[in-house]
Each structure stands twice: as C-alpha cells, then as structure tokens.
Design an enzyme around this catalytic site. Structure first.
Site, short mmCIF file in Angstrom:
data_model
loop_
_atom_site.label_atom_id
_atom_site.label_comp_id
_atom_site.label_asym_id
_atom_site.label_seq_id
_atom_site.Cartn_x
_atom_site.Cartn_y
_atom_site.Cartn_z
N GLY A 16 39.38 51.99 76.48
CA GLY A 16 39.89 51.02 75.52
C GLY A 16 40.93 51.64 74.62
O GLY A 16 41.50 50.98 73.76
N CYS A 17 41.21 52.95 74.81
CA CYS A 17 42.26 53.63 74.06
C CYS A 17 43.44 53.86 74.99
O CYS A 17 43.25 54.21 76.15
CB CYS A 17 41.78 55.00 73.57
SG CYS A 17 40.39 54.94 72.45
N GLU A 18 44.65 53.65 74.48
CA GLU A 18 45.83 53.94 75.28
C GLU A 18 45.97 55.45 75.47
O GLU A 18 46.40 55.91 76.51
CB GLU A 18 47.09 53.38 74.62
CG GLU A 18 47.18 51.87 74.74
CD GLU A 18 48.45 51.31 74.15
OE1 GLU A 18 49.35 52.07 73.78
OE2 GLU A 18 48.53 50.08 74.06
N SER A 19 45.61 56.21 74.44
CA SER A 19 45.63 57.67 74.53
C SER A 19 44.29 58.12 75.08
O SER A 19 43.32 57.37 75.07
CB SER A 19 45.82 58.29 73.14
OG SER A 19 46.92 57.74 72.51
N GLY A 72 41.85 50.76 69.86
CA GLY A 72 41.38 52.07 70.32
C GLY A 72 40.33 52.64 69.38
O GLY A 72 39.30 53.15 69.81
#
Length: 135
Positions: free
Chosen positions: A50-53, A121
C-alpha cells in the site's frame, strides 16, 4: 492519552519550526536517525503493501508495550515513518488502535505536505502495526 517522550520531542521540535523548508530538513534528519534494519528484516513478509515506496516494518511486544522498527528506500518516507514510530512506540495494543494519524501530522504541521499517496502509505503502515498488535 499521554504521548510517548519521542512524540513530545517531535511535537516540540516541529512546532517551533516556521517554514516548510525547515520542516523538510527536520523530516530528513528524523529519517536519518532511524536505526537501520538488517537485511534479515528487509524481507517480503515485513514489507508494508500500500506504499509506493518500499517500507519494511517489524514489531515486538515488550512488557505489554509495542516497539516497532522500520525502514524505507525513500528518504522523505523514512522521515515520516520515523515520526510515526515516535508517536506509537511504547503504546499498548489498545492505545495503538486510538492513534489518529491525520491529527498527528496536523499537530506536527506536516499535513498539507502529505500527498494522498503518502497519506495512504502511512495509513498502510499504521494498519500493519495494528494488525501485528492484534495477534
């Protein structure tokens, strides 16, 4: 609910900071102070989805209080995660359920700078903490 000592320090530091540039610099410094996670902890099972990073999170229950460690490959996210850890480390499972993430970043003066993807995120990180504490 009483804030952990690190959270009080974070609030104090960020509330004295007037400009976004200073806050951004502080954010990076908080992220740089995060202890490094070992490669053993940087595994898929500890990755927060759920985090782009890339964000990895591990938690341990010590005497009824949670201690989390985390890392990210993105410097800004590392800073935001460090501030989240300051807010939640040392809390019981029930206190963890009551943490208001938007309010915390609002108090720090950082909510306007949180894009919706960063916000999502960080929410994913908090949800992962809560699910670990539900065990």
């Amino acid at each position: 609910m009483t804030l952990p000592a690190d959270a009080v320090l974070a609030l104090d530091t960020f509330q004295k900071t007037a400009s976004w540039e200073q806050r951004a610099r502080l954010l990076m410094q908080w992220g740089d102070r995060l202890p490094a996670l070992s490669d053993v902890d940087k595994v898929e099972a500890n990755r927060v989805h759920g985090c782009e990073s890339q964000v990895w999170l591990v938690g341990a229950l010590q005497d009824g209080h949670w201690q989390f460690s985390a890392s990210s490959d993105a410097r800004l996210i590392r800073g935001l995660v460090a501030l989240l850890l300051a807010r939640v480390n040392g809390l019981s499972a029930s206190e963890l359920q009551q943490v208001d993430l938007p309010e915390w970043f609002n108090q720090l003066g950082l909510s306007r700078q949180l894009s919706s993807s960063r916000s999502n995120g960080l929410n994913a990180v908090l949800q992962r903490m809560r699910s670990l504490s539900d065990v």
